[in-house]
Design an enzyme around this catalytic site. Structure first.
Site, PDB file in Angstrom:
ATOM      1  N   ARG A 178       1.560  -8.604   9.927  1.00  0.00           N
ATOM      2  CA  ARG A 178       1.599  -7.198  10.098  1.00  0.00           C
ATOM      3  C   ARG A 178       0.177  -6.764  10.151  1.00  0.00           C
ATOM      4  NH1 ARG A 178       6.208  -6.983   5.226  1.00  0.00           N
ATOM      5  NH2 ARG A 178       7.762  -7.616   6.335  1.00  0.00           N
ATOM      6  N   CYS A 233      -2.053  -1.558   1.478  1.00  0.00           N
ATOM      7  CA  CYS A 233      -1.153  -2.444   1.965  1.00  0.00           C
ATOM      8  C   CYS A 233       0.000  -1.664   2.761  1.00  0.00           C
ATOM      9  CB  CYS A 233      -0.435  -3.013   0.779  1.00  0.00           C
ATOM     10  SG  CYS A 233       0.181  -1.850  -0.445  1.00  0.00           S
TER      11      CYS A 233
END
Length: 280
Positions: A178, A233
């Site tokens: 990611r 995050c």
């Protein structure tokens, strides 16, 4: 001072009237799983906090997937859980500290330092043979007075200022695919904030056990201790274990970008980088 506590040390506090255990188990994609697990068995006297309902505010156009709740409402819920400024709180989950660290950070942000993470998690508690109950806690209500410390969080303007700044480190806590943008399955845009380095949060709690300070220092050994570090995050939750890990490792200027990637990409004009920028 360490914010970690072992199952054996936590057990010694089980019958301490000034200690509250907080169960923060939660499974992403299964929003009711944490409370169901709590009802099936938890540490005696533990109160339950739900990530979506207790530790997050309503989602809006900007602010990310798990914005902070209203400070006064959060303080009210803490008081209802039997927590005030004198209470020691021991937070735990069964997800390597990923969810419990969010409550740890929120308590610190609210001005409460007397909080520790059960490093072994609920599984470690069970493996030690310590008691488990299905009885729902009914704590006596107290009054929690928040003393919000906004120096623990980074605004989006501070994040922008951190791009390319030599004295600031931007840290992406997501899984590597990611971060690089190879995994396009979850967010509106793939990639990371330009200049950010990648330290996957789960490397700090392999096999579900949160590593001690020495191991965390080894993880981050190439980052100078005097750096300001902004951690993010996807939605402001799994950055929190990295914030805790960095704190354990001795870093004193660590901030959480609460909105994280989901907030950053909600602004069309914000730049996005893909590929590898490495680990500092």
């Amino acid at each position: 001072m360490s914010y970690l506590i072992s199952a054996s040390k936590a057990y010694e506090r089980l019958h301490d009237s000034n200690t509250v255990f907080a169960d923060v188990r939660f499974v992403l994609g299964q929003p009711s799983a944490g409370e169901e697990a709590y009802r099936l068995g938890h540490i005696p006297g533990a109160v339950f906090f739900d990530l979506n309902h207790d530790l997050s505010g309503p989602k809006e156009e900007h602010g990310g997937g798990h914005p902070l709740p209203d400070a006064d409402l959060f303080a009210l819920k803490l008081g209802q859980a039997g927590i005030d400024e004198h209470t020691e709180v021991i937070v735990y989950d069964d997800q390597g500290g990923s969810i419990a660290s969010r409550l740890w950070w929120m308590l610190k942000h609210a001005g409460h330092e007397r909080v520790k993470l059960l490093a072994d998690g609920f599984s470690g508690w069970q493996a030690s043979g310590f008691p488990v109950t299905t009885e729902i806690a009914q704590p006596a209500a107290k009054r929690f007075i928040p003393r919000v410390n906004d120096s623990l969080q980074a605004t989006i303007e501070e994040v922008k200022a951190g791009i390319g700044a030599g004295n600031r480190v931007l840290m992406d806590s997501r899984i590597h695919g990611r971060y690089t943008g190879e995994d396009t399955s979850k967010y509106l845009k793939a990639g990371h904030i330009p200049g950010a380095i990648n330290h996957y949060w789960e490397d700090g709690s392999p096999e579900g056990v949160f590593l001690d300070a020495a191991h965390q220092r080894e993880r981050f050994k190439s980052i100078p201790l005097d750096r300001e570090i902004i951690v993010y995050c996807g939605a402001g939750v799994t950055a929190c274990p990295n914030v805790l890990a960095l704190t354990e490792a001795g870093y004193t200027d660590v901030k959480l970008y609460v909105g994280s990637w989901s907030d950053w990409t909600s602004y069309d004009e914000n730049p996005v980088a893909t590929g590898e920028e490495g680990k500092a």
